[in-house]
Design a protein around this motif. Structure first.
Motif, PDB file in Angstrom:
ATOM      1  N   GLU A   1      -6.477  -1.679  -2.467  1.00  0.00           N
ATOM      2  CA  GLU A   1      -6.264  -0.870  -1.265  1.00  0.00           C
ATOM      3  C   GLU A   1      -7.459  -0.984  -0.320  1.00  0.00           C
TER       4      GLU A   1
ATOM      5  N   ALA B   1       0.812   3.203  -9.659  1.00  0.00           N
ATOM      6  CA  ALA B   1      -0.202   4.183 -10.057  1.00  0.00           C
ATOM      7  C   ALA B   1       0.435   5.355 -10.816  1.00  0.00           C
TER       8      ALA B   1
ATOM      9  N   ILE C   1      -6.042  -0.751  -8.325  1.00  0.00           N
ATOM     10  CA  ILE C   1      -5.264  -0.422  -7.127  1.00  0.00           C
ATOM     11  C   ILE C   1      -6.187   0.034  -6.010  1.00  0.00           C
TER      12      ILE C   1
ATOM     13  N   SER D   1       0.810  -1.222   0.000  1.00  0.00           N
ATOM     14  CA  SER D   1       0.000   0.000   0.000  1.00  0.00           C
ATOM     15  C   SER D   1       0.842   1.270   0.000  1.00  0.00           C
TER      16      SER D   1
ATOM     17  N   VAL E   1      -1.137  -6.185 -11.321  1.00  0.00           N
ATOM     18  CA  VAL E   1      -0.227  -5.164 -10.805  1.00  0.00           C
ATOM     19  C   VAL E   1       1.237  -5.543 -11.027  1.00  0.00           C
TER      20      VAL E   1
ATOM     21  N   PHE F   1       2.034   0.159  -4.630  1.00  0.00           N
ATOM     22  CA  PHE F   1       0.858   0.694  -5.319  1.00  0.00           C
ATOM     23  C   PHE F   1       1.051   2.140  -5.793  1.00  0.00           C
TER      24      PHE F   1
ATOM     25  N   GLU G   1      -3.352  -9.033  -7.710  1.00  0.00           N
ATOM     26  CA  GLU G   1      -2.017  -8.429  -7.589  1.00  0.00           C
ATOM     27  C   GLU G   1      -1.033  -9.075  -8.560  1.00  0.00           C
TER      28      GLU G   1
END
Length: 193
Positions: free
Chosen positions: A84, A70, A80, A62, A137, A66, A133
C-alpha cells in the motif's frame, strides 16, 4: 477454480513488465540518431504507467483486494502495508521520472545519468512490487477468499481492463498505444530493433 480477477491482475502485471523491459531496452540502446522518436516513446511509456497501473490497477488492489486479504489473513498486514505504501508513492515516482526525462530531453546529456539511474531503480522497485503481490498476496487470496469476495473482485477487475492486455479499446487512447506499439522495440512494440 478459474478466477477472472486473478488472471486480469497477472495479465496487467505482464503488460507493465513488457513496457518496463522495453523502457530498459531503449535506455540500453540510447537515442542515437532518432532522438525525437526515442523521447516520444519514453514519454508515452511513462504516461501509460501513470494512466493505467497507477490510476486504474492499483486503486482496485488497494480498495478491494488488499482489505479482503487482510480480513482473512491478518498475518499479511505488514506485506499489505508495504504494498500500500508502494501504491501511495507510485504516482509521485512516475511523475519524478517524467520530470527527469523532460530534463534530459530539454537540457541535454548532462541530465541523462539522473534519468537512467532513477529509471533503473524504478523498474527494480516495480518488479519487486509485482513479485510480492504474485507470490505472497495472490496465492493466499486464491485459497482463502469467499465466493462472494471473488464475485466482487471479478466484477471490479473486469471494468477498465488495460487495453494492452485485451481490454475494451477506448478510442481516446488510440494515439498513445499506436505511439508505443509502432515505435517501441519488442516485446511491447513492433518498432525497429
Amino acid at each position: 477454480m478459474n478466477r477472472p480477477a486473478l488472471q486480469i491482475i497477472r495479465d496487467e502485471h505482464s503488460a507493465v513488465s513488457a513496457v518496463l523491459r522495453s523502457l530498459l531496452q531503449m535506455l540500453d540502446r540510447g537515442p542515437d540518431e532518432e532522438e525525437e522518436r526515442f523521447f516520444d516513446v519514453l514519454r508515452a511509456m511513462l504516461f501509460y504507467i501513470d494512466e493505467f497501473p497507477e490510476r486504474r490497477h492499483h486503486p482496485k488492489e488497494s480498495d478491494l483486494l488488499f482489505p479482503k486479504v487482510a480480513r482473512v489473513a491478518p498475518q499479511l498486514m505488514p506485506v499489505i502495508q508495504r504494498l500500500e505504501d508502494d501504491h501511495m508513492s507510485g504516482e509521485h515516482r512516475v511523475r519524478e521520472l517524467q520530470h527527469l526525462l523532460l530534463a534530459w530531453e530539454l537540457l541535454g546529456d548532462s541530465r541523462r545519468p539522473a534519468f537512467e539511474q532513477a529509471a533503473r531503480q524504478y523498474v527494480d522497485f516495480y518488479f519487486g512490487h509485482m513479485r510480492t503481490e504474485e507470490t505472497e498476496v495472490l496465492p493466499l487470496a486464491q485459497k482463502m477468499l469467499s465466493e462472494e469476495d471473488w464475485a466482487q473482485l471479478d466484477a471490479a477487475f473486469s471494468e477498465h481492463v488495460d487495453p494492452l492486455v485485451g481490454g475494451e479499446r477506448d478510442p481516446i487512447y488510440d494515439r498513445l498505444f499506436t505511439r508505443i506499439v509502432m515505435k517501441a522495440p519488442a516485446p511491447i512494440g513492433v518498432g525497429p530493433e
